[in-house]
Design a protein around this motif. Sequence first.
Motif, PDB file in Angstrom:
ATOM      1  N   GLN A  71     -28.285 -30.990 -22.158  1.00  0.00           N
ATOM      2  CA  GLN A  71     -27.150 -31.163 -23.052  1.00  0.00           C
ATOM      3  C   GLN A  71     -27.230 -30.134 -24.165  1.00  0.00           C
ATOM      4  O   GLN A  71     -28.321 -29.656 -24.515  1.00  0.00           O
ATOM      5  N   GLU A 115     -24.623 -31.239 -30.329  1.00  0.00           N
ATOM      6  CA  GLU A 115     -23.435 -32.073 -30.512  1.00  0.00           C
ATOM      7  C   GLU A 115     -22.457 -31.447 -31.487  1.00  0.00           C
ATOM      8  O   GLU A 115     -21.240 -31.599 -31.336  1.00  0.00           O
ATOM      9  N   GLU A 116     -22.964 -30.724 -32.473  1.00  0.00           N
ATOM     10  CA  GLU A 116     -22.093 -30.141 -33.495  1.00  0.00           C
ATOM     11  C   GLU A 116     -22.597 -28.763 -33.885  1.00  0.00           C
ATOM     12  O   GLU A 116     -23.798 -28.566 -34.112  1.00  0.00           O
ATOM     13  N   ARG A 137     -17.503 -30.468 -33.114  1.00  0.00           N
ATOM     14  CA  ARG A 137     -18.223 -31.296 -32.147  1.00  0.00           C
ATOM     15  C   ARG A 137     -17.892 -30.835 -30.729  1.00  0.00           C
ATOM     16  O   ARG A 137     -16.743 -30.501 -30.443  1.00  0.00           O
ATOM     17  N   TYR A 180     -18.171 -31.718 -26.489  1.00  0.00           N
ATOM     18  CA  TYR A 180     -18.318 -32.751 -25.471  1.00  0.00           C
ATOM     19  C   TYR A 180     -17.952 -32.159 -24.103  1.00  0.00           C
ATOM     20  O   TYR A 180     -17.243 -31.144 -24.023  1.00  0.00           O
ATOM     21  N   GLY A 188     -22.310 -29.352 -24.916  1.00  0.00           N
ATOM     22  CA  GLY A 188     -22.455 -30.354 -25.960  1.00  0.00           C
ATOM     23  C   GLY A 188     -22.956 -31.679 -25.420  1.00  0.00           C
ATOM     24  O   GLY A 188     -23.842 -31.741 -24.560  1.00  0.00           O
ATOM     25  N   THR A 189     -22.368 -32.768 -25.928  1.00  0.00           N
ATOM     26  CA  THR A 189     -22.702 -34.100 -25.445  1.00  0.00           C
ATOM     27  C   THR A 189     -22.068 -34.320 -24.081  1.00  0.00           C
ATOM     28  O   THR A 189     -20.846 -34.253 -23.951  1.00  0.00           O
TER      29      THR A 189
END
Length: 296
Positions: A190, A193-194, A199, A201, A252-253
């Motif tokens: 992964q 996240e930011e 952010r 995803y 990202g996530t």
Amino acid sequence: MSHPCATRYPLVLVPGMLGFIRLVLFPYWYGIVDALRRGGAVVVAVQVSPLNSSEVRGEQLLLRIEEILRETGAEKVNLIGHSQGSLTARYAAARRPDLVASVTSVAGPNHGSELADYLARHYPHDSAKGRVLAALLWLVGALMSLLETGYRGPKLPVDIPAGHQSLTSEGVALFNQRYPQGLPDTWGGQGAEEVDGVRYYSWSGTLQPGKTDRGRNLFDGTHRSCRLFARTFVREVGHCDGMVGRYSSHLGTVIGDEFPLDHFDIVNQSIGLVGKGAEPIRLFVEHAARLKAAGI
């Protein structure tokens, strides 16, 4: 009244290669825009060049974002990109992070597409076969432009070799050197996240015998195409949606990378014909709720 999808910032949906807003009465994001709006979200489906590089498309997206901000009075937008639309969104966020709250990659080739690599090897642009393929893509793009009823802006430029190169592993590797935000440090991992206040995803699907080849996909020609395209995969053989590999999609996530959805099912195309038990619209609704909970 409950508004589970009422995000702080508008949701901007960015299509992939050969993307559109609406062909006659058929929308690219079939049923998704309506579901999000019913949940209280402000949603804008945009158009960028159907056949061009991710950078050119990204510059067009930035102009459209500025228009959306003026129209809505919002300070930022949440970008959701499908396929090449994810690279387009990533470019915009990297260039203007002050205008973007989040980037969500839906079946995005964030490390390239093995299908694009196969076509580059077997249909090089300077060969007779490559010129035939380019001509076919140009004709398809021209026909889709004639049928487009959701876009009323200026004519968008076409550069087929640049668009193709932007999706190869080599082309995306160069893109990633310039715009690495949200990328995993390890293959299959992964990402952050930011990054720079934005952010990141992602989610994607895979072809799964007994699921994706059942249900309404039995009547879906695009699903048959994905099963054919999957034969070009080597590194992620058995772990792709027909156009993009499972791990190549990570950004990202990672919300999920094995939903029973092919590359078109994941945005509910082909009039909503999807495989057994697949619920692509639900993924978008749940993600809007996720963005709302994050305050964006």
